[in-house]
Write a protein that holds these residues in place. Structure first.
Motif, PDB file in Angstrom:
ATOM      1  N   LEU A  96       0.727  -1.296  -0.066  1.00 33.20           N
ATOM      2  CA  LEU A  96       0.066   0.028   0.089  1.00 33.20           C
ATOM      3  C   LEU A  96       0.788   1.228  -0.051  1.00 33.20           C
ATOM      4  O   LEU A  96       1.784   1.387   0.806  1.00 33.20           O
ATOM      5  CB  LEU A  96      -0.858   0.005   1.172  1.00 33.20           C
TER       6      LEU A  96
ATOM      7  N   CYS B  20      -2.645   0.507  -4.385  1.00 35.25           N
ATOM      8  CA  CYS B  20      -2.362  -0.848  -3.968  1.00 35.25           C
ATOM      9  C   CYS B  20      -1.555  -1.617  -4.740  1.00 35.25           C
ATOM     10  O   CYS B  20      -2.069  -1.866  -5.822  1.00 35.25           O
ATOM     11  CB  CYS B  20      -3.761  -1.576  -3.698  1.00 35.25           C
TER      12      CYS B  20
ATOM     13  N   VAL C 235      -8.566  -4.285  -0.259  1.00 36.20           N
ATOM     14  CA  VAL C 235      -8.249  -3.085   0.648  1.00 36.20           C
ATOM     15  C   VAL C 235      -9.393  -2.095   0.187  1.00 36.20           C
ATOM     16  O   VAL C 235      -9.635  -1.635  -0.864  1.00 36.20           O
ATOM     17  CB  VAL C 235      -7.056  -2.397   0.457  1.00 36.20           C
TER      18      VAL C 235
ATOM     19  N   TYR D   6      -5.964  -3.139  -8.009  1.00 36.88           N
ATOM     20  CA  TYR D   6      -4.587  -3.614  -8.029  1.00 36.88           C
ATOM     21  C   TYR D   6      -4.049  -2.376  -9.108  1.00 36.88           C
ATOM     22  O   TYR D   6      -4.466  -2.392 -10.177  1.00 36.88           O
ATOM     23  CB  TYR D   6      -4.358  -4.857  -8.750  1.00 36.88           C
TER      24      TYR D   6
END
Length: 825
Positions: A352, A377, A383, A404
Motif C-alpha cells: 500500500l 495498492c 483494501v 490493483y
C-alpha cells in the motif's frame, strides 16, 4: 462518491523522522528483516553528548542485526560547534545537525532523541559544564527518556572522567549513570509518574574506546562483540552502513570510508553484571516476556517459515491474525510497540502506498489550502478506504475499493483552522538562557522535532479488518535537475518582516538606513510597520504603510535611525519590528536554511536586530577576504564601513593585491581550501611589500600546509573556554594596542561562548605575543594572537573567536579586530 475532505490537526510530536514520513518504501528483503524484528523484544538506549558522538556501527548492528529497538539520546543538538557547510551558528547550527542526525538514523535504523541541554561550546570538565547546564533538569530529561523508552540495557559512549576529553562528554556519562538508578526510584522526579512508570534497566555499560582497533582484553575484563558482520538481506556489512550513516554529519566534515570485515566493540560494566554471551544477557527477548505473549511468538514463527519473498502479500492474512492477538493483550510497552510494527508490516506486505500533499509549501492559518491524497495498492489484497479525515471531521465514502495498480488521486480545497500554530521548533518557541532550552510542555521533551502540523488520517479495511494510517501533509514538487522532491509543509503568519542584517553597528551619530522587507505568506494584506527602539535611539519615521497584493509579494520600507551619542560609548541594544495588518500584530521574521543533504528548514523567529554603538576609529577602507569554512566576519566588517571583496584564484594569483589595506583569511581556510598552499607565496609577497595579512583560527589537523606565516609556529588544541576569563595585555606599549583605538581590558567585556580556540605554540621569536589568558585552575596561555613584521608589512595570526564575537555585535571585538588590520601609513 467523496463528499468532502478536511484536514486533521494533530498536536504533539512524533519520534525519529518527520519530514521523511511519506509512504515508506520497503522491499521483500526489508519485510523479511522486519518479520524477524517483530519476533524480538529487546531494547538498547545509547547515550552521549553531541551529534557525531554516537557509534553508528554499533547502532546499526543492534538495530538491524540483533533487531533490538535501538535509540540514541544526544544530550545536545550540537549548537556550539563550527559549521563546515555554511555560516550558521548557535541554534541555527543545531537545527542543521538535528536533521543530519535524523538522516543518519534513517540509515542505521536507530531512533533519535534529545534533552533540553544546549551545546554552549567546548567545556574542559564537568564542573564547568554543570555551572552552565541545569544539572537537575537535564538529569530529569534523561530519566524521562529512560522511563519512556524502557531500555533493557543502557550504553554510554564515554567514561565519567577526564578520559572523555570534553566536559560535555564526561557529563553525559555521569548523568547516564545517575539516571540509571533515578529512573527506577519512584521518589525521583515523581511528577513524571503521572504518565510514565519507574523503569530499571538490566545494566549500564561503557562502550570503551577502540580507535586503533588494538584493545587489550587479555584479562577478560571487557565484554567484546564482533559487529563487523555482513547482512545478506541488506547486502552490506555494518561497517559500510556505519560509514554512510556517519557521513551524514556533513556540517562537521565527517565523511568517512566504509570498513569491511570483522570489527570488535568492547564494553566495560558500569552498573549491573557483565554479560557473557550477549549485550542483553539475562534479558528475555522473546514473546514469553509478555504475559500471554508466547502464542504470538509461535504465530510469528509460522509467518516467517511460510514467507514468500516473491509474494509478501500472502502473509497479510496471518499478520492480521497476529494483530488481533496483540490487541487482545493488556495495555503495555511491548503491546504498543509491536502493534505498530505489525501494522507497518501489513501495509508493507499489502504494497500500500499512501501520501498527502499540499500544492504549495507555505500555508497560512485561516486561509485556503489546495491539496490531495493519493492511494495505490500494488497487490491483490482486498483494501477498502472507509474514510479520510483532515481536522478530525469524518467524511463518508461509498466504500472506495482500491484496485490493483490503479492510482487514486483525491483533490481537496480546505480552509485551515485559524488556530493552527506557526511552524517553529518547540525548543525555540521561548527565550532561553545560555545552557538550556526552555520547553513549556514537558511532554515534548525528547523528540527530535515537531510533529507535522497537518496529517491525513486514512481509515482502511484490509480483508475486512479496520486499520488507521496517518500521513503528513507535505509539499511535493519536481525540480528540473533533481527530479521529484519532498519538503515539509510550512505554516506561516500572513506577513513576515525581514531585516537586511542582524546587527547594526553605529560608529557615529549620523542616521543609518534600516531596511525592512515585508513578504506576504498568504493572501493579500496591508497595514503599517514600525520599529520598537531602545532608549537613546531615534527614527526619522514613526511608522510606514505597506500593501501586498498576493501571496509571495514583497516590499521594502526603510527607516533611518541614529543613536543620540556614540563617543566614549560601547553598548549593545535591541530593535524590534512590529507589523500590523487586518487588526492583528505580527512580530515574526522568516529564516530559511537550505542545503541539499537535509530538508529545507523554515523558522519564524522574532524580527529583531542588535543595535551596537562602538567608539571605533579606523584607517583604510578596502579589504580582501579569503573565504574559509563559513563565517560572517566579512559581512560584519561591511557593517562598520569597510569595502570587502571576496578573493578567489584569479584575484590572488593575477590581481593587484596591494590595492587592499588588509587581507583576511576566513576561519579554517588552511584546513578546507586546497588552493591556499599555492596562494601562500603570493600572500607573503603582499605582506613583504607593505600589506597586512590576518589569518583567523584553524584546527591543528589536517592542514593543507603548515607554512601559514612568514616564520614557523604550530597549532595546538589549547583553548580558553571561559568567555569572561581575564586577559593580560603582554605588549601594552605596542602600536597595535593604541592605533587606531586604545585597547583596554574593557574591550574583552561581553564576549560570547569562548575567548579562543586552537592556540599557537612554538612560535618563532620574530612573532610578538599580544595576550595571556587562561581558564580557571590552568596555566596562562600566550598563543592566542601572534603578530610579526615581515618586510614592509604586518602578519597576524589570531585564534581569538572573532567569528563568533563580530556577528554577535561585541563592541570590543570590533575595536581589537580593526587594530589588528590597521597600520599607520
Amino acid at each position: 462518491m467523496v463528499k468532502g475532505l478536511f484536514l486533521t490537526l494533530i498536536s504533539g510530536l512524533i519520534a525519529a523522522t518527520t519530514w521523511a514520513q511519506r509512504s515508506p518504501v520497503v522491499n521483500a528483503a526489508d519485510i523479511r528483516l522486519q518479520l524477524r524484528k517483530l519476533d524480538t523484544l529487546g531494547s538498547v538506549l545509547y547515550i552521549a553528548a553531541h551529534p557525531d558522538d554516537e557509534n553508528t556501527r554499533l547502532l546499526g548492528y543492534l538495530a538491524k542485526e540483533k533487531l533490538y529497538r535501538t535509540g540514541y539520546l544526544s544530550l545536545t543538538r550540537g549548537d556550539g560547534g563550527q559549521n563546515l557547510v555554511g555560516d550558521e551558528q548557535g541554534e541555527l547550527l543545531g537545527l542543521i545537525r538535528t536533521q543530519e542526525l535524523l538522516a543518519a538514523r534513517r540509515i542505521d535504523g536507530a531512533e533519535q532523541f534529545f534533552t533540553r541541554a544546549l551545546d554552549f561550546g567546548f567545556s574542559k570538565n564537568p564542573t564547568e559544564t554543570f555551572t552552565i547546564w541545569d544539572k537537575e533538569k537535564i538529569l530529569g530529561d534523561v530519566v524521562w527518556m529512560i522511563r519512556k523508552f524502557q531500555p533493557d540495557v543502557i550504553v554510554c559512549r564515554f567514561p565519567p572522567d577526564s578520559r572523555a576529553g570534553h566536559g560535555h562528554h564526561t557529563a553525559s556519562a555521569m548523568l547516564a549513570e545517575e539516571a540509571f538508578d533515578a529512573a527506577a526510584d519512584p521518589k525521583r522526579f515523581p511528577e513524571q509518574l503521572k504518565v510514565l512508570k519507574p523503569w530499571k534497566a538490566h545494566r549500564i555499560m561503557w562502550n570503551t574506546f577502540n580507535w586503533s582497533g588494538q584493545v587489550d582484553n587479555s584479562a577478560g575484563n571487557l565484554f567484546e562483540m564482533n559487529v563487523g558482520t555482513f547482512n545478506y538481506l541488506l547486502g552490506r556489512g555494518y561497517g559500510e552502513i556505519a560509514a554512510e550513516s556517519r557521513s551524514q554529519h556533513k556540517s562537521q566534515g565527517f565523511g568517512v570510508p566504509a570498513s569491511r570485515g570483522s570489527s570488535f566493540e568492547y564494553f566495560s560494566p558500569v552498573k549491573g553484571d557483565k554479560p557473557v554471551h550477549s549485550l542483553l544477557d539475562g534479558v528475555n527477548t522473546t514473546w514469553s516476556r509478555v504475559p500471554g505473549g508466547k502464542p504470538i511468538g509461535e504465530m510469528i514463527d509460522k509467518v516467517q517459515a511460510a514467507y514468500n519473498i516473491e509474494n509478501p502479500a500472502a502473509s497479510v492474512p496471518a499478520l492480521l491474525e497476529i494483530r488481533k492477538a496483540i490487541q487482545a493483550l493488556p495495555e503495555g510497552y511491548w503491546r504498543t510497540q509491536k502493534l505498530k510494527e505489525t501494522e507497518d508490516l501489513i501495509i508493507a506486505c499489502a504494497a500500500l502506498w499512501m501520501e498527502a500533499y499540499s500544492t504549495t509549501q507555505v500555508v497560512v492559518p485561516g486561509q485556503r489550502m489546495e491539496g490531495s491524497v493519493q492511494l495505490l495498492c500494488n497487490s491483490n489484497t482486498n483494501v477498502t478506504v472507509d474514510e479520510i479525515s483532515f481536522d478530525g471531521k469524518d467524511t463518508v465514502f461509498n466504500k472506495l475499493q482500491l484496485e490493483y495498480n490503479r492510482l487514486r488521486t483525491i483533490p481537496e480545497s480546505v480552509t485551515l483552522p485559524a488556530s493552527l500554530p506557526v511552524s517553529q521548533p518547540y525548543w525555540l518557541q521561548s527565550p532561553h538562557p545560555i545552557g538550556i532550552y526552555t520547553i513549556k510542555d514537558p511532554m515534548q521533551v525528547g523528540y527530535p522535532e515537531n510533529k507535522p502540523s497537518l496529517e491525513a488520517v486514512i481509515k482502511l479495511r484490509i480483508n475486512g479488518e479496520q486499520l488507521t494510517v496517518t500521513r503528513p501533509v507535505q509539499y511535493k514538487f519536481t525540480d528540473p535537475v533533481k527530479g521529484e522532491l519532498y519538503e515539509p509543509l510550512v505554516v506561516a503568519p500572513p506577513v513576515v518582516a525581514m531585516l537586511n542584517t542582524n546587527v547594526f553597528i553605529f560608529t557615529q551619530t549620523q542616521p543609518q538606513p534600516v531596511q525592512v522587507k515585508l513578504r506576504a505568506m498568504g493572501q493579500k494584506t496591508k497595514g503599517t510597520v514600525r520599529l520598537q527602539l531602545p532608549a537613546g535611539f531615534t527614527s526619522q519615521e514613526a511608522e510606514q504603510p505597506y500593501e501586498l497584493s498576493s501571496k509571495g509579494d514583497e516590499t521594502v520600507v526603510t527607516f533611518h535611525i541614529a543613536p543620540q551619542k556614540v563617543a566614549g560609548i560601547n553598548r549593545t541594544d535591541t530593535l524590534r519590528v512590529e507589523v500590523r495588518g487586518e487588526g492583528k500584530l505580527y512580530t515574526q521574521s522568516l529564516h530559511t536554511i537550505a542545503y541539499d543533504h537535509i530538508p529545507d528548514i523554515n523558522i519564524f523567529p522574532e524580527a529583531f536586530a542588535k543595535l551596537v554603538t562602538v567608539d571605533l576609529k579606523y584607517n583604510g577602507r578596502k579589504l580582501g577576504y579569503i573565504p574559509g569554512a563559513g563565517d560572517m566576519v566579512a559581512a560584519s566588517l561591511r557593517q562598520v564601513g569597510y569595502e570587502v571583496t571576496l578573493l578567489d584564484e584569479k584575484e590572488i594569483m593575477n590581481g593587484n593585491l596591494q590595492q587592499y589595506d588588509a587581507i583576511i583569511a576566513g576561519v579554517r581556510a588552511y584546513n578546507v581550501n586546497p588552493r591556499i598552499k599555492y596562494w601562500q607565496p603570493r600572500l607573503m609577497e603582499y605582506v613583504k611589500n607593505g600589506g597586512t595579512y590576518l589569518v583567523q583560527y584553524n584546527v591543528s589537523s589536517p592542514l593543507v600546509t603548515t607554512d601559514m606565516g612568514p616564520y614557523p609556529f604550530t597549532l595546538t588544541r589549547d583553548r580558553v573556554t571561559d568567555e569572561t576569563a581575564a586577559v593580560t595585555l603582554l605588549q601594552p606599549q605596542s602600536e597595535i594596542m593604541h592605533y587606531p583605538n586604545n585597547i583596554t581590558d574593557h574591550d574583552f567585556d561581553g564576549w560570547i561562548q569562548e575567548r579562543g580556540l586552537y592556540f599557537t605554540q612554538m612560535a618563532d621569536p620574530a612573532y610578538e605575543k599580544l595576550f595571556a589568558m587562561h581558564d580557571k585552575g590552568e596555566e596562562a596561555l600566550q598563543g592566542s594572537t601572534l603578530v610579526a613584521k615581515y618586510g614592509k608589512g604586518r602578519y597576524v595570526y589570531t585564534s581569538l573567536a572573532f567569528f563568533r564575537e563580530l556577528p554577535a555585535g561585541v563592541p570590543g571585538a570590533y575595536r581589537l579586530f580593526v587594530n589588528l588590520i590597521s597600520t599607520k601609513k
